[in-house]
Write a protein that holds these residues in place. Structure first.
Motif, PDB file in Angstrom:
ATOM      1  N   UNK A 101       0.818  -1.215   0.000  1.00 44.04           N
ATOM      2  CA  UNK A 101       0.000   0.000   0.000  1.00 44.04           C
ATOM      3  C   UNK A 101       0.854   1.268   0.000  1.00 44.04           C
ATOM      4  N   UNK A 102       2.001   1.205   0.653  1.00 44.76           N
ATOM      5  CA  UNK A 102       2.873   2.375   0.754  1.00 44.76           C
ATOM      6  C   UNK A 102       4.004   2.361  -0.264  1.00 44.76           C
ATOM      7  N   UNK A 103       4.029   1.317  -1.089  1.00 44.48           N
ATOM      8  CA  UNK A 103       5.074   1.117  -2.103  1.00 44.48           C
ATOM      9  C   UNK A 103       6.470   1.318  -1.513  1.00 44.48           C
ATOM     10  N   UNK A 104       6.733   0.569  -0.429  1.00 45.90           N
ATOM     11  CA  UNK A 104       8.039   0.623   0.220  1.00 45.90           C
ATOM     12  C   UNK A 104       8.675  -0.753   0.203  1.00 45.90           C
ATOM     13  N   UNK A 105      10.002  -0.760   0.173  1.00 50.14           N
ATOM     14  CA  UNK A 105      10.752  -2.011   0.066  1.00 50.14           C
ATOM     15  C   UNK A 105      11.371  -2.441   1.390  1.00 50.14           C
ATOM     16  N   UNK A 106      11.317  -1.533   2.374  1.00 45.78           N
ATOM     17  CA  UNK A 106      11.865  -1.838   3.692  1.00 45.78           C
ATOM     18  C   UNK A 106      10.884  -1.340   4.740  1.00 45.78           C
ATOM     19  N   UNK A 107      10.668  -2.143   5.762  1.00 43.96           N
ATOM     20  CA  UNK A 107       9.658  -1.815   6.757  1.00 43.96           C
ATOM     21  C   UNK A 107      10.217  -2.004   8.168  1.00 43.96           C
ATOM     22  N   UNK A 108      10.299  -0.913   8.939  1.00 43.06           N
ATOM     23  CA  UNK A 108      10.741  -1.041  10.332  1.00 43.06           C
ATOM     24  C   UNK A 108       9.713  -1.827  11.156  1.00 43.06           C
ATOM     25  N   UNK A 109      10.217  -2.601  12.100  1.00 43.51           N
ATOM     26  CA  UNK A 109       9.379  -3.392  12.993  1.00 43.51           C
ATOM     27  C   UNK A 109       9.630  -2.890  14.416  1.00 43.51           C
ATOM     28  N   UNK A 110       8.544  -2.551  15.106  1.00 46.33           N
ATOM     29  CA  UNK A 110       8.615  -1.997  16.453  1.00 46.33           C
ATOM     30  C   UNK A 110       8.113  -3.030  17.455  1.00 46.33           C
ATOM     31  N   UNK A 111       8.821  -3.150  18.576  1.00 44.67           N
ATOM     32  CA  UNK A 111       8.401  -4.031  19.655  1.00 44.67           C
ATOM     33  C   UNK A 111       8.547  -3.261  20.966  1.00 44.67           C
ATOM     34  N   UNK A 112       7.466  -3.170  21.718  1.00 41.77           N
ATOM     35  CA  UNK A 112       7.459  -2.418  22.973  1.00 41.77           C
ATOM     36  C   UNK A 112       7.946  -0.982  22.791  1.00 41.77           C
ATOM     37  N   UNK A 113       7.534  -0.359  21.693  1.00 41.44           N
ATOM     38  CA  UNK A 113       7.861   1.037  21.452  1.00 41.44           C
ATOM     39  C   UNK A 113       9.261   1.301  20.934  1.00 41.44           C
ATOM     40  N   UNK A 114      10.032   0.270  20.695  1.00 37.50           N
ATOM     41  CA  UNK A 114      11.414   0.431  20.239  1.00 37.50           C
ATOM     42  C   UNK A 114      11.636  -0.336  18.941  1.00 37.50           C
ATOM     43  N   UNK A 115      12.582   0.139  18.150  1.00 36.44           N
ATOM     44  CA  UNK A 115      12.942  -0.537  16.916  1.00 36.44           C
ATOM     45  C   UNK A 115      13.512  -1.912  17.231  1.00 36.44           C
ATOM     46  N   UNK A 116      12.916  -2.941  16.641  1.00 36.12           N
ATOM     47  CA  UNK A 116      13.365  -4.313  16.863  1.00 36.12           C
ATOM     48  C   UNK A 116      14.099  -4.874  15.653  1.00 36.12           C
ATOM     49  N   UNK A 117      13.759  -4.362  14.458  1.00 28.50           N
ATOM     50  CA  UNK A 117      14.384  -4.869  13.247  1.00 28.50           C
ATOM     51  C   UNK A 117      13.734  -4.269  12.018  1.00 28.50           C
ATOM     52  N   UNK A 118      14.091  -4.826  10.866  1.00 33.23           N
ATOM     53  CA  UNK A 118      13.573  -4.361   9.583  1.00 33.23           C
ATOM     54  C   UNK A 118      13.161  -5.573   8.755  1.00 33.23           C
ATOM     55  N   UNK A 119      12.127  -5.377   7.949  1.00 34.03           N
ATOM     56  CA  UNK A 119      11.744  -6.382   6.962  1.00 34.03           C
ATOM     57  C   UNK A 119      12.126  -5.818   5.604  1.00 34.03           C
ATOM     58  N   UNK A 120      12.849  -6.610   4.827  1.00 36.28           N
ATOM     59  CA  UNK A 120      13.262  -6.200   3.485  1.00 36.28           C
ATOM     60  C   UNK A 120      12.756  -7.225   2.474  1.00 36.28           C
TER      61      UNK A 120
END
Length: 144
Positions: A101-120
């Motif tokens: 929907x956002x036409x993005x190739x990388x997506x940040x993943x948040x866990x408990x309000x903090x950056x946990x990783x990225x999906x590529x």
């Protein structure tokens, strides 16, 4: 989706250990980090250690270099716009839809309000059947 990827969450498929560039750090520093880490994008984190955006190598070239701006003067935070992320508990299917929907190739993943990783795309390639991956690539790269 086939059984491959079904029932998994964003946290299950993300690449852990994403390193942030500080919002006040220069684009030169961002480009050095990308080179050293072998990545094409970095999450931007604020002084509060919260995600503020994401910056890509393309952003640096188009929005700084091509505009004749100084890499030492421009900060990562200046390019932090359009923040899109998912929670670690989000299903892979929902994360994929968010990326499409956002036409993005990388997506940040948040866990408990903090950056946990990225999906590529590479992470998705490991989890999706070829037909679903091809459909994703077509939708993300399609121009409206």
């Amino acid at each position: 989706m086939t059984t491959q990827g079904v029932g998994k969450s964003a946290g299950d498929v993300m690449h852990e250990g994403a390193q942030c560039i500080g919002e006040h750090e220069s684009l030169r520093r961002a480009s050095e980090m990308m080179r050293d880490l072998g990545v094409g994008a970095l999450p931007i984190c604020g002084d509060d250690d919260r995600l503020k955006g994401i910056i890509t190598d393309r952003d640096i070239v188009i929005k700084c270099c091509a505009e004749g701006k100084d890499l030492e003067e421009c900060t990562a935070g200046e390019l932090a716009v359009g923040l899109v992320w998912v929670d670690a508990q989000t299903s892979v299917e929902e994360a994929l839809l968010t990326m499409e929907q956002n036409q993005i190739k990388r997506l940040p993943v948040i866990d408990n309000g903090r950056l946990a990783g990225m999906i590529s795309e590479a992470d998705l390639a490991k989890e999706l059947p070829d037909s679903k991956l091809a459909e994703f690539v077509h939708r993300v790269y399609a121009r409206s």
